[in-house]
Every structure is written in C-alpha cells, then in structure tokens.
Design a protein around this motif. Structure first.
Motif, mmCIF file in Angstrom:
data_model
loop_
_atom_site.group_PDB
_atom_site.id
_atom_site.type_symbol
_atom_site.label_atom_id
_atom_site.label_comp_id
_atom_site.label_asym_id
_atom_site.label_seq_id
_atom_site.Cartn_x
_atom_site.Cartn_y
_atom_site.Cartn_z
ATOM 1 N N LYS A 17 -1.059 -18.876 2.023
ATOM 2 C CA LYS A 17 -1.704 -18.159 0.912
ATOM 3 C C LYS A 17 -0.776 -17.146 0.255
ATOM 4 O O LYS A 17 -0.695 -17.076 -0.978
ATOM 5 C CB LYS A 17 -2.959 -17.441 1.448
ATOM 6 C CG LYS A 17 -3.633 -16.560 0.433
ATOM 7 C CD LYS A 17 -4.838 -15.846 1.024
ATOM 8 C CE LYS A 17 -4.442 -14.854 2.085
ATOM 9 N NZ LYS A 17 -5.530 -13.962 2.494
ATOM 10 N N SER A 36 -4.680 -3.323 -0.726
ATOM 11 C CA SER A 36 -5.774 -2.906 0.151
ATOM 12 C C SER A 36 -5.344 -1.765 1.067
ATOM 13 O O SER A 36 -4.149 -1.513 1.243
ATOM 14 C CB SER A 36 -6.192 -4.079 1.051
ATOM 15 O OG SER A 36 -6.701 -5.126 0.300
ATOM 16 N N ARG A 40 -4.078 -1.479 10.278
ATOM 17 C CA ARG A 40 -3.144 -2.186 11.162
ATOM 18 C C ARG A 40 -1.740 -1.606 11.044
ATOM 19 O O ARG A 40 -1.411 -0.946 10.073
ATOM 20 C CB ARG A 40 -3.188 -3.696 10.874
ATOM 21 C CG ARG A 40 -2.042 -4.252 10.100
ATOM 22 C CD ARG A 40 -1.826 -5.725 10.332
ATOM 23 N NE ARG A 40 -1.392 -6.428 9.127
ATOM 24 C CZ ARG A 40 -0.258 -6.199 8.473
ATOM 25 N NH1 ARG A 40 0.561 -5.214 8.852
ATOM 26 N NH2 ARG A 40 0.050 -6.907 7.405
ATOM 27 N N TYR A 52 0.276 -2.956 1.557
ATOM 28 C CA TYR A 52 -0.971 -2.239 1.887
ATOM 29 C C TYR A 52 -0.731 -0.743 1.771
ATOM 30 O O TYR A 52 0.415 -0.288 1.791
ATOM 31 C CB TYR A 52 -1.371 -2.498 3.356
ATOM 32 C CG TYR A 52 -1.868 -3.888 3.654
ATOM 33 C CD1 TYR A 52 -3.153 -4.272 3.319
ATOM 34 C CD2 TYR A 52 -1.045 -4.811 4.287
ATOM 35 C CE1 TYR A 52 -3.613 -5.554 3.606
ATOM 36 C CE2 TYR A 52 -1.492 -6.102 4.573
ATOM 37 C CZ TYR A 52 -2.776 -6.462 4.232
ATOM 38 O OH TYR A 52 -3.237 -7.717 4.504
ATOM 39 N N GLU A 71 -15.491 -3.141 -0.654
ATOM 40 C CA GLU A 71 -15.847 -3.881 0.567
ATOM 41 C C GLU A 71 -14.861 -3.461 1.634
ATOM 42 O O GLU A 71 -13.747 -3.036 1.329
ATOM 43 C CB GLU A 71 -15.797 -5.401 0.341
ATOM 44 C CG GLU A 71 -14.435 -5.968 -0.002
ATOM 45 C CD GLU A 71 -13.468 -6.101 1.160
ATOM 46 O OE1 GLU A 71 -13.903 -6.436 2.260
ATOM 47 O OE2 GLU A 71 -12.261 -5.837 0.973
ATOM 48 N N TYR A 80 -9.725 -3.392 7.161
ATOM 49 C CA TYR A 80 -9.138 -3.629 5.841
ATOM 50 C C TYR A 80 -10.184 -3.271 4.796
ATOM 51 O O TYR A 80 -11.363 -3.561 4.982
ATOM 52 C CB TYR A 80 -8.793 -5.112 5.652
ATOM 53 C CG TYR A 80 -7.715 -5.634 6.577
ATOM 54 C CD1 TYR A 80 -6.401 -5.720 6.152
ATOM 55 C CD2 TYR A 80 -8.023 -6.042 7.867
ATOM 56 C CE1 TYR A 80 -5.413 -6.196 6.989
ATOM 57 C CE2 TYR A 80 -7.031 -6.523 8.714
ATOM 58 C CZ TYR A 80 -5.733 -6.597 8.274
ATOM 59 O OH TYR A 80 -4.752 -7.070 9.098
HETATM 60 P P1 5GP Z 1 -2.634 -9.467 7.382
HETATM 61 O O1 5GP Z 1 -2.851 -8.334 8.337
HETATM 62 O O2 5GP Z 1 -2.023 -10.660 8.049
HETATM 63 O O3 5GP Z 1 -1.873 -9.024 6.165
HETATM 64 O O4 5GP Z 1 -4.062 -9.917 6.852
HETATM 65 C C1 5GP Z 1 -5.053 -10.352 7.744
HETATM 66 C C2 5GP Z 1 -6.292 -10.774 6.973
HETATM 67 O O5 5GP Z 1 -6.897 -9.653 6.335
HETATM 68 C C3 5GP Z 1 -6.037 -11.797 5.865
HETATM 69 O O6 5GP Z 1 -7.032 -12.805 5.952
HETATM 70 C C4 5GP Z 1 -6.222 -10.988 4.607
HETATM 71 O O7 5GP Z 1 -6.657 -11.790 3.528
HETATM 72 C C5 5GP Z 1 -7.289 -10.020 5.029
HETATM 73 N N1 5GP Z 1 -7.345 -8.833 4.159
HETATM 74 C C6 5GP Z 1 -6.319 -8.163 3.583
HETATM 75 N N2 5GP Z 1 -6.775 -7.135 2.843
HETATM 76 C C7 5GP Z 1 -8.126 -7.153 2.932
HETATM 77 C C8 5GP Z 1 -9.178 -6.340 2.372
HETATM 78 O O8 5GP Z 1 -8.966 -5.374 1.638
HETATM 79 N N3 5GP Z 1 -10.446 -6.691 2.719
HETATM 80 C C9 5GP Z 1 -10.730 -7.742 3.519
HETATM 81 N N4 5GP Z 1 -12.009 -8.000 3.775
HETATM 82 N N5 5GP Z 1 -9.778 -8.522 4.068
HETATM 83 C C10 5GP Z 1 -8.490 -8.234 3.784
#
Ligand code: 5GP
Length: 204
Positions: A17, A36, A40, A52, A71, A80
C-alpha cells in the motif's frame, strides 16, 4: 472552489500500500497525504511530522479527550489517530487527501464524512500475501502468522469499500488507482460549480 475529496485507503500489511500510494501521489496533482498521530516507536527511516506525528500515550489520551481526532484506533497494540482539524482545513482548501488508515478507521471516516471514497488494496490471493510476508525475511514466524490472521479479518471487510484495487503489478495498480481518482473528480457534484458559470441562464 470545490471542496477536497477524501480518498481513504486500506490494505493488509504486505500488500504494498505505501509504495503504491507514494507513486500515485507523485503522479497525480493536488493529492496530499494526511499525517496521523501515533504512539508507536519511530522507525529509523521515519521523520517526526512526515510519516507520523509521534506522541506519548498521555498526549494521545489528552487529544482523544479534547476531541482532536476524526477517528482513532488501536492497531497491533499501538494507537493511531487522524486529526479532525487537518481534514477540515484541507477539505476547505480544496485539497484532495490520501488517508492511509486501517479498516476500523476507514469505517469511522465514512460515518463521519459519508462522501469519502473508500479504496481497498488487496493482494492477488491469500497465498501470495503469505509468500510476500515470508519473503521479507524480517519477521519471526509467529509475527507472520499474527499478521496473516489480522489480514484475513481485514480482507473479509473489502466488500464494504467503494473500490477494490488488486496490487499484483505496481504500474497496473497505479493506473487503476489513478482512474478511480479521476472518475471521482469528475462526479457531477464536484464539477458542476465550476461549469455552471459558463452556462449562465441554462444551469441554475
Ligand atoms: P504502521 O505502523 O505500519 O505505519 O501502520 C500500521 C497500521 O496502522 C496500517 O494499517 C495503517 O494504515 C494504520 N494507520 C496509520 N495511521 C492511522 C490512523 O490515523 N488511523 C487508523 N485507524 N489507522 C492508521
């Protein structure tokens, strides 16, 4: 000026993605990523404020209490959240947004902003996803199994999305993604305000 469109993109881990979204964003004008907030740990290649906003759990909880998130969700044990003010400011400025969030977040955004466009990116098959995750060679078998279990739950929800894009071959997927964006931008509701003034007395 028309309002910005929200393109909400979800995919199971290992679907490619992020690579796909980066490519689409480079090729299509007026498409912007939301940044976002997360609790983490920052990875070595990540920059605070770019991938982030990295915040403490306490700060995240304060933001929830203040109603700062459109959300928020717990994904793989970390929090997140999508900033509500960022969505509103960008939308008013007519900027189209790529919102990369998980399936829980996508549902919440659709409820809050029903005109959002939900795009799900899926691998060619579950077996291909397993091979991709194993082929990375970075995760322990139990981590891969956990990711596959979560992926199965996420894949089960693809029928609730507006568009499905298969990511077998990056260029093809990028073309499909671009077609979705273009079609959504040509919806009558988005185009009509600009066209109306060219047909005075004809279009009310
Ligand atoms: P990663 O930590 O690998 O960057 O992301 C892990 C998951 O968190 C991914 O599925 C990503 O799409 C989801 N994610 C990232 N930002 C947000 C957010 O702001 N809200 C939600 N609900 N999921 C998020």
């Amino acid at each position: 000026m028309r309002q910005g469109i929200f393109f909400v993109v979800s995919a199971p881990s290992g679907t490619g993605k992020t690579t796909l979204c980066r490519l689409v964003q480079q090729r299509i004008e007026n498409l912007h990523f939301t940044v976002s907030y997360t609790t983490r740990e920052r990875r070595a290649n990540e920059v605070d404020g770019r991938e982030y906003h990295f915040v403490s759990r306490e700060r995240f909880e304060e933001m929830i209490a203040a109603g700062d998130f459109a959300e928020h969700a717990n994904v793989y044990g970390n929090w997140y959240g999508t900033s509500l003010s960022e969505l509103e400011v960008q939308r008013r400025a007519g900027r189209d947004l790529l919102i990369e969030i998980d399936v829980q977040g996508a549902r919440a955004i659709k409820e809050r902003f029903p005109e959002s466009v939900l795009i799900f990116i899926h691998p060619p098959s579950f077996e291909v996803l397993r091979e991709r995750l194993e082929g990375r060679g970075t995760d322990q078998p139990e981590v891969i199994e956990r990711r596959l279990r979560v992926a199965a739950e996420e894949l089960a929800l693809m029928s609730t999305y507006d568009y499905l894009i298969e990511n077998q071959e990056l260029e093809t997927a990028c073309g499909d993604f671009g077609a979705v964006i273009q079609a959504e931008r040509l919806r009558v509701g988005h185009v009509l305000p600009a066209v109306r003034e060219r047909f005075p007395g004809i279009l009310s």
